[in-house]
Design an enzyme around this catalytic site. Structure first.
Site, PDB file in Angstrom:
ATOM      1  N   ALA B 103       0.867  -1.250   0.077  1.00  5.72           N
ATOM      2  CA  ALA B 103      -0.219   0.087   0.064  1.00  5.72           C
ATOM      3  C   ALA B 103       0.532   1.139   0.092  1.00  5.72           C
ATOM      4  O   ALA B 103       0.386   2.361  -0.453  1.00  5.72           O
ATOM      5  CB  ALA B 103      -1.060   0.134   1.177  1.00  5.72           C
ATOM      6  N   PRO B 105       3.053   4.533  -0.932  1.00  4.03           N
ATOM      7  CA  PRO B 105       2.794   5.537   0.102  1.00  4.03           C
ATOM      8  C   PRO B 105       1.327   5.918   0.393  1.00  4.03           C
ATOM      9  O   PRO B 105       1.027   6.766   1.027  1.00  4.03           O
ATOM     10  CB  PRO B 105       3.484   6.702  -0.489  1.00  4.03           C
ATOM     11  CG  PRO B 105       3.335   6.374  -1.971  1.00  4.03           C
ATOM     12  CD  PRO B 105       3.375   4.967  -2.136  1.00  4.03           C
ATOM     13  N   LYS B 108      -3.030   4.856  -4.015  1.00  5.43           N
ATOM     14  CA  LYS B 108      -4.016   4.066  -4.218  1.00  5.43           C
ATOM     15  C   LYS B 108      -5.082   3.820  -3.126  1.00  5.43           C
ATOM     16  O   LYS B 108      -5.989   3.515  -3.227  1.00  5.43           O
ATOM     17  CB  LYS B 108      -3.500   2.749  -5.158  1.00  5.43           C
ATOM     18  CG  LYS B 108      -2.708   3.161  -6.358  1.00  5.43           C
ATOM     19  CD  LYS B 108      -2.062   1.973  -7.071  1.00  5.43           C
ATOM     20  CE  LYS B 108      -1.162   2.498  -8.020  1.00  5.43           C
ATOM     21  NZ  LYS B 108      -0.011   3.077  -7.725  1.00  5.43           N
ATOM     22  N   ASP B 153       4.563  -9.053   5.616  1.00  3.24           N
ATOM     23  CA  ASP B 153       4.948  -9.625   4.431  1.00  3.24           C
ATOM     24  C   ASP B 153       3.976 -10.184   3.588  1.00  3.24           C
ATOM     25  O   ASP B 153       3.356 -11.086   3.818  1.00  3.24           O
ATOM     26  CB  ASP B 153       6.310 -10.829   4.725  1.00  3.24           C
ATOM     27  CG  ASP B 153       6.792 -11.076   3.370  1.00  3.24           C
ATOM     28  OD1 ASP B 153       6.385 -10.992   2.345  1.00  3.24           O
ATOM     29  OD2 ASP B 153       7.636 -11.992   3.386  1.00  3.24           O
ATOM     30  N   CYS B 218       4.790  -0.516 -12.676  1.00  2.19           N
ATOM     31  CA  CYS B 218       5.049   0.682 -13.447  1.00  2.19           C
ATOM     32  C   CYS B 218       6.345   0.074 -14.112  1.00  2.19           C
ATOM     33  O   CYS B 218       7.208   1.237 -14.157  1.00  2.19           O
ATOM     34  CB  CYS B 218       5.269   1.918 -12.502  1.00  2.19           C
ATOM     35  SG  CYS B 218       6.567   1.642 -11.077  1.00  2.19           S
TER      36      CYS B 218
END
Lengths: 148, 285
Positions: B103, B105, B108, B153, B218
Site C-alpha cells: 500500500a 505511500p 491508491k 510480508d 509501473c
C-alpha cells in the site's frame, strides 16, 4: 472514565464538536484513533484509521489532521487567521496573536480548517511542528472559479 | 542497459521513438473525502486541465504541488494519472472488504477510500515500517477513515477466502521511471518477478469466491507483467482475466501470452502523457 470518553467530552466542551454517529474513536497503543464504523467488520489486527489525539499526563491533545477533518463541526474556540498568520501557523513554531486568551484553539483561514494550536501569552503554538516542516508556497482563492 | 539497448527493448513491443519523446505531465487527484470538485475549482489557483477521469487533472503551478495549501489541507493528492487507474478498474463498492497488499505511500489506498466514500473496509498492508510512515501520513492528511494498516510480508499474508476485492500494485523494476533502464537487467526482472508472483498468489488466495483483483506495475518488463499473471492463470484454473470495465487510452497486453491478454492494459507515455503502467483484472471463480 475511559480515555475515549474523556476525549469525546473534551471535544464537546472545548469546541462544541459532536462526532457523527458513524465515526468511531478507539484507544490503541496509548493514542486515540478515529475511523468509520464500517471498518470494524475487518477482522485482521492492525492500525485503525488515523490518530485523533491522545490523553496523557500532559493533558488532552487533538491532532491537526483530525481537527482538519472534523473542525467544521466546531462552534467555539475558533481563531480566524489572516493569510500571513495562516502561513506562519503551518510553517513555524508559533504565530503572534493579539489576544489575552489562552487554551486550545482551532485555527481557520477563511473557510479552511488548518488545525489546532495552543494559545498562550499572545502566541498560538502549532501542532504541526515536530512532525516535519511544512511548506506552503502558493495562495488560494482566485477571482474566478476554473471550469474543470 | 544503456540508452540504445533500452530503445531496442522498447521497440520489441511499442513505438519507442513516440514513447520516449512523449511528455509526462503532472497530475493531481481531487480528494472528494475533503472537498467537492466544484468547491476545489472555486478555491484553487493551480492551473487545471481535464483528463478522461473526472477527478484526475493535469496541473500546473508555480509552487511545487506538494507545497501548496491544497496539498496541506488534503484537498488533493499529487498522483500520476496512470496510477489512478488500478483503483478505478478495481471499482470498489461501499460494502466491499478490500485488500491493498503493497500500500505505501497510500496514493491508491486513499483513492480506493475515496471511491468507497470512506465506507466498507480496506486492509492496507506494507512490509516496510519506513515506507509505512508515508502511508500513515497520507491516510491522516487525506482524511481516510475506512482503512486499517498492517505491517506484514505481503508474499505470505496467510489470509484465505476473506476479501471481496484486492489490489496488487506490486514492487517492480520501475522501468517506466526516468533513467530506471540504467539499473535494469533481466536478472533484476527475474528477481522482482519472484516476489510479484508470491504476492499475487497471496492476494488471490485471500479473495472470496467471485472476488476480483487488479494486478499492476509501473514497468514494461513482460517477466513482471504478463508472465506473472499467466502463471496465476495456470496454477489457479478457476481464475479468469476480465475486462477493465472502463474506457481509457491504452495498448493491450502482449499477444504472445494468448488472446485473453487483450483484456490486460499497457500504458505508455504517449497515451495520455503519464507514466507507463501495466494492469490486469482477474476474477476468482
Amino acid at each position: 472514565m475511559s480515555h475515549v470518553t474523556t476525549f469525546r467530552e473534551y471535544l464537546l466542551r472545548e469546541f462544541g464538536i459532536a462526532l457523527p454517529r458513524e465515526i468511531v474513536l478507539q484507544e490503541q497503543e496509548n493514542v486515540i484513533r478515529v475511523f468509520s464504523k464500517t471498518l470494524m467488520m475487518l477482522k485482521p489486527a492492525g492500525y485503525m484509521g488515523f490518530v485523533a489525539g491522545k490523553v496523557g499526563t500532559n493533558g488532552i491533545e487533538a491532532k491537526g489532521e483530525f481537527i482538519q477533518l472534523f473542525g467544521k463541526h466546531a462552534t467555539k474556540n475558533i481563531l480566524e487567521l489572516d493569510e500571513i498568520q495562516a502561513k506562519s501557523f503551518v510553517e513555524n513554531e508559533f504565530v503572534e496573536i493579539n489576544s489575552s486568551e489562552s487554551g486550545w484553539k482551532i485555527a481557520k483561514f477563511q473557510a479552511h480548517v488548518l488545525g489546532i494550536g495552543r494559545l498562550k501569552d499572545g502566541k498560538l503554538y502549532s501542532d504541526f511542528i515536530g512532525k516535519g516542516r511544512k511548506r506552503v508556497e502558493n495562495s488560494l482563492n482566485p477571482s474566478k472559479a476554473q471550469s474543470i | 542497459m544503456d540508452e540504445k539497448q533500452f530503445h531496442d527493448y522498447l521497440s520489441s513491443f511499442t513505438d519507442a521513438d513516440k514513447m520516449l519523446s512523449a511528455p509526462v505531465r503532472d497530475t493531481i487527484r481531487i480528494n472528494t473525502l475533503k472537498i467537492s470538485k466544484a468547491r476545489f475549482a472555486e478555491i484553487t489557483k493551480i492551473s487545471l486541465e481535464p483528463t478522461f477521469y473526472e477527478y484526475g487533472l493535469y496541473a500546473e503551478s508555480e509552487a511545487r504541488l506538494g507545497a501548496t495549501w491544497e496539498y496541506f489541507l488534503g484537498y488533493m493528492h499529487t498522483q500520476s494519472l496512470s496510477s489512478m487507474l488500478p483503483s478505478l478498474i478495481l471499482n470498489p463498492a461501499q460494502s466491499d472488504l478490500v485488500l491493498d497488499i503493497a500500500a505505501s505511500p497510500g496514493s491508491k489506498t486513499s483513492h480506493l477510500a475515496m471511491l468507497m466514500h470512506n465506507r466498507g473496509a480496506i486492509l492496507a498492508n506494507e512490509v516496510n515500517w519506513e515506507r509505512g510512515s508515508a502511508l500513515f501520513s497520507n491516510i491522516a492528511r487525506l482524511g481516510v477513515l475506512n482503512t486499517k494498516v498492517t505491517v506484514r510480508d505481503g508474499t505470505r499474508l496467510g489470509i484465505n477466502t476473506y476479501f471481496t476485492k484486492a489490489l496488487v500494485d506490486a514492487p517492480c523494476s520501475s522501468l517506466s521511471q526516468p533513467y530506471a533502464y540504467k539499473k535494469f537487467t533481466s536478472d533484476l526482472a527475474y528477481e522482482m518477478s519472484k516476489t510479484q508472483k508470491k504476492m499475487l498468489f497471496s492476494a488471490y488466495d485471500s479473495l472470496q469466491e467471485g472476488g476480483e483483483l487488479v494486478y499492476s506495475t509501473c514497468t514494461y518488463a513482460k517477466e513482471e507483467n504478463e508472465e506473472v499473471v499467466k502463471l496465476l492463470l495456470e496454477k489457479r484454473p478457476e481464475a479468469t482475466l476480465i475486462d477493465p470495465g472502463i474506457e481509457f487510452p491504452h495498448d493491450s497486453g502482449l499477444s504472445e501470452f494468448g488472446k485473453e491478454f487483450r483484456k490486460t492494459a499497457r500504458i505508455y507515455p504517449h497515451h495520455f502523457s503519464s507514466e507507463g503502467f501495466f494492469m490486469a483484472k482477474v476474477k476468482k471463480g
